[in-house]
Write an enzyme that holds these catalytic residues in place. Structure first.
Site: not given
Ligand code: 26W
Length: 826
Positions: A367, A559-560, A565, A667, A671
């Site tokens: 992701h 978003k976060r 971003k 995503t 929406k």
């Molecule tokens: C290790 C810490 C950590 C925590 C969460 C690393 C990475 C994450 C996630 C992968 C972050 C995340 O939510 N990524 C998002 O995933 C969505 C669903 O696929 C995408 O639409 C977003 O672009 C992506 O940033």
């Protein structure tokens, strides 16, 4: 594509209003021990949930009977996060009884909206990845696929955000304080999880070597099941969340020896594992507790799968036919060595047999491409917590390097080093993403462009080795929550225009494109948008005290908070407009309300500074009478799923402005488009595919492409060039050094400027600034022409059927999972 009928007459549960009323009253009396005259909204909400559960549990039992009756292949979705939000409204819609329940409650003197807002959000996730998991389990149940979600039953979900003088303050989220009516505890399926200790090599009587792990600690995993009701109510799957407990809470020996306090300490340590969700999004913490969380839920989930499998099978020869496990990012990749451990150490399989099975079972979704988000674990820490797993990983790595890499690139030690699961260095690290690629039969990205970058940039050598393992599944969103339930006005208009089947076949909305030029339809469509904006204006007033007009453009970024971003690029646009208005108060611009929602990771200093900056700039602008309310800026506190549901239907403009090549998919972009907002965005993630669907003339694209970004960075990007060459940009950045927005605190916003100049502007805000401002001017122009805007908005809403998460799930089924659909209730 599986077609599940969803016409109103096809819902399996027919329930009349009287029956529902009686059921709610009965639960009020006999489940919650109260009476109508005394019950508050919370009690009424819970009684309503209990009434709904009578249908949910029936569906659950039927689904269980059907799926276990045919002993079918099922997908097991492992995710450290499930960002479910609220379930009441969703369950009512999915069961087809929303109107019945609403009318029944009205007759009982209760307002359904008030009751639904009693439900705390289930915020067991950070952002995109967690919400995607929630949309996916909705789609799996809707399509009648045998599926189970596995995760952690966090006591505290993502922190609650408050603002104090514009600064983010984190408060604990306590979603279960007053009980959760949706969950069922299943003590009959408790699992035990070993941790720490050491590994011994033993030789059996036949001289066979075996490894015995002597754990230093045992933890219990207690499962809580949340029913997942598919739209149409034909299938009710489960989400199984594990809670950690001490293995033997009353250790009588310790207790009797006066060790009561020690026993308590042990209990607290065990319970810490599922105590709280890590609030870091896209940055790894490298903390022991997080690794323990990951192992804890993978270990419980795999034991649960094996237990169920072994009930029907005497050996493991059919395991890979029955079970496919999807790893939601690298967070659950520890499941790969754990399955090996259970098969080899506990079940006595040969390594080769176990590896062959394992390789057919796991698939991995990536992701993110951000280097700081790619999980790595210090080998020393890993060995301390999971000594046996480290050995297994060494073995996997050894065989991979010797048998696979050496064959493809003979005598190439550099290649071995590059592809090794263990990164050499000080300290040595376990690269979880590499373990994912090596241990899984498929690796997928989440939008076309992201999947291409995975092959070209992230894993080029693995791609050379195994091109067939890499694939794309573009993300999607459930149209049940993100249109039908959150935007009832627009849903009713679509029902009228194309019939009621669009919630499962969103491509039906394409027919609405034909009405995009129809002035009557435009009027109705925009009247709905206007009403939704009025509703949001009330929420804004309530949350921030700021009055905004529904006539203005609602320009939303939710978003976060993360530099990539680029909320701070949005901020630069606001400052530009404000400065222009101060210079010329009669400047002819369309009134706009800039609306933000975002949580920053508690330790991410600059992200918190950006929140503070936007809040302070907003305070100054909102109070400045010289600009006559032409622009307003609000930052809504505590952004979460239930707030998104109120914001998205009211958006005119959707900000999707990440640096190209950084946002895997996004995503929120989907929406907003579905709800008739236009996108201003870069050629990044799924924006690229949204543009393909809606047409270039119905989206505002700006900025550098991913290729341009990477060549610019390689060539030596100097953000100062943009600063010195653009006097307007220079002036607004210099503003941040003053105390104009932070009276008596000069320089309180300077860190933002510093990151863009001294810090090198790693996400190229300044390089994209001019192009962004131009695109924003084009937005302003377009909004002046009401008919043109309405047409564009309608086309957006009607053209994004591709982003239905049912389509994503069908793609996973076709290319990875190979499942059959078995709706339980006809
Ligand atoms: C290790 C810490 C950590 C925590 C969460 C690393 C990475 C994450 C996630 C992968 C972050 C995340 O939510 N990524 C998002 O995933 C969505 C669903 O696929 C995408 O639409 C977003 O672009 C992506 O940033």
């Amino acid at each position: 594509m599986v077609q599940v009928s969803t016409a109103a007459e096809d819902f399996p549960f027919y329930l009349d209003k009287e029956a529902f009323k009686q059921s709610v009253q009965r639960h009020l009396h006999t489940t919650y021990g109260t009476v109508e005259s005394k019950a508050n909204s919370l009690a009424w909400w819970k009684a309503t949930c209990s009434a709904i559960n009578e249908l949910v549990f029936e569906g659950l039992t039927e689904t269980h009977k059907k799926h276990s009756g045919i002993d079918t292949r099922a997908v097991h979705y492992l995710s450290l996060e499930f960002l479910m939000g609220r379930l009441t409204r969703n369950n009512l819609y999915n069961l087809g009884i929303f109107e019945t329940a609403r009318d029944a409650l009205t007759e009982l003197g209760q307002d359904i909206d008030t009751l639904c807002s009693e439900e705390p959000d289930m915020a067991l996730g950070n952002g995109g990845l967690g919400r995607l998991a929630a949309c996916f389990i909705d789609s799996l149940a809707t399509l009648g696929y045998p599926a189970i979600g596995y995760g952690i039953h966090y006591e505290h979900g993502l922190f609650r955000q408050e603002f104090r003088d514009g600064h983010q303050i984190e408060r604990p989220d306590s979603w279960r304080d007053y009980g959760n009516p949706w969950e069922i505890c299943r003590p009959e399926s408790i699992q035990k999880v070993p941790l720490y200790g050491y590994v011994e090599t033993e030789f059996g009587p036949n001289g066979k070597m075996r490894k015995v792990w002597h754990p230093g600690e045992m933890i219990r995993g207690v499962p809580w099941d949340i029913p997942v009701v598919g739209f149409g109510g034909h299938t009710v799957n489960i989400l199984r969340l594990w809670e950690s407990r001490a293995d033997d809470y009353f250790d009588w020996d310790v207790f009797n020896a006066g060790g009561y306090v020690d026993a308590q300490a042990e209990k607290a340590r065990a319970e810490a594992i599922s105590k709280v969700l890590y609030p870091n999004d896209e940055t790894l913490a490298g903390k022991e507790l997080r690794l323990t969380q990951q192992y804890f839920f993978c270990c419980c989930s795999l034991q649960d799968m094996l237990r169920r499998y072994k009930r029907r099978h005497d050996d493991f020869s059919h395991f890979a036919e029955q079970i496919v496990i999807q790893l939601n990012d690298t967070h659950p990749t520890i499941a790969i060595p754990e399955l090996m451990r259970q098969l080899v150490d506990l079940e006595g399989l040969k390594w080769e047999e176990a590896w062959a099975i394992s390789q057919q079972v796991f698939a991995y979704t990536n992701h993110t491409l951000l280097p700081e988000a790619l999980e790595k674990w210090d080998v020393v820490l890993f060995e301390h917590v999971l000594p046996r797993h480290l050995e297994i990983i060494y073995e996997i790595n050894h065989r991979f390097l010797d048998e696979v890499v050496a064959k493809k690139w003979p005598n190439d030690d550099q290649m071995k080093q590059r592809l090794s699961i263990i990164e050499e260095g000080n300290p040595r690290m376990v690269r979880m993403a590499y373990l994912g690629v090596v241990g899984c039969f498929k690796t997928n990205g989440v939008a076309y462009m992201h999947s291409e970058l995975i092959k070209k940039e992230l894993f080029p050598y693995f791609y050379e080795l195994w091109p067939e393992r890499f694939t794309n599944v573009t993300n999607g969103i459930t149209p049940r929550r993100w249109l039908k339930a959150c935007n009832p006005r627009l849903s009713a208009l679509f029902d009228e225009a194309v019939g009621t089947h669009w919630p499962t076949d969103l491509t039906l909305l394409r027919q609405v494109v034909a009405k995009a030029d129809d002035p009557k339809f435009q009027k109705r469509f925009m009247a709905i948008k206007h009403q939704n904006k009025q509703d949001l204006a009330k929420v804004i007033l309530q949350l921030t005290g700021v009055e905004v007009s529904a006539e203005a453009i609602f320009d939303i970024q939710i978003k976060r908070l993360h530099e990539y971003k680029r909320q701070h690029l949005n901020m630069l646009h606001i400052l530009t407009l404000y400065r222009r208005l101060l210079q010329d108060p009669d400047l002819d611009i369309q009134p706009r309300v800039f609306i933000f929602g975002a949580k920053a990771a508690p330790g991410y200093k600059l992200a918190k500074d950006i929140i503070f900056g936007i809040n302070k700039i907003g305070e100054r602008i909102n109070a400045d009478e010289r600009i006559k309310g032409k622009i307003k800026v609000v930052f809504l506190p505590n952004y979460r799923v239930s707030l998104a549901e109120q914001m998205i239907p009211a958006g005119d403009l959707s900000e999707q402005i990440s640096t190209a090549g950084k946002e895997a998919s996004g995503t929120g972009n989907m929406k907003f488009a579905l709800n008739g907002a236009l996108t201003i965005g870069t050629m990044d993630g799924a924006n690229v595919e949204i543009r393909e669907e809606v047409g270039d003339e119905n989206i505002f694209i700006f900025g550098l492409s991913a290729d341009e970004v990477s060549s610019k960075l390689k060539a030596g990007y100097n953000s100062r060039d943009y600063y010195y060459n653009n006097p307007e940009l220079k002036a607004i950045l210099d503003w941040l050094d003053s105390d104009y927005f932070t009276p008596n605190q000069p320089g309180a916003l300077a860190s933002i400027k510093r990151s863009l100049l001294d810090g090198g502007d790693p996400f190229l805000c300044l390089a994209d600034y001019e192009s962004y401002i131009c695109a924003q001017q084009a937005v302003d122009q377009a909004y002046r022409d009401k008919a043109r805007w309405a047409k564009m908005a309608i086309i957006n809403s009607a053209s994004v059927g591709k982003f239905n998460s049912d389509r994503s799930i069908q793609d996973y089924v076709d290319t990875i999972w190979k499942l059959k659909s078995y709706p339980a209730i006809e």
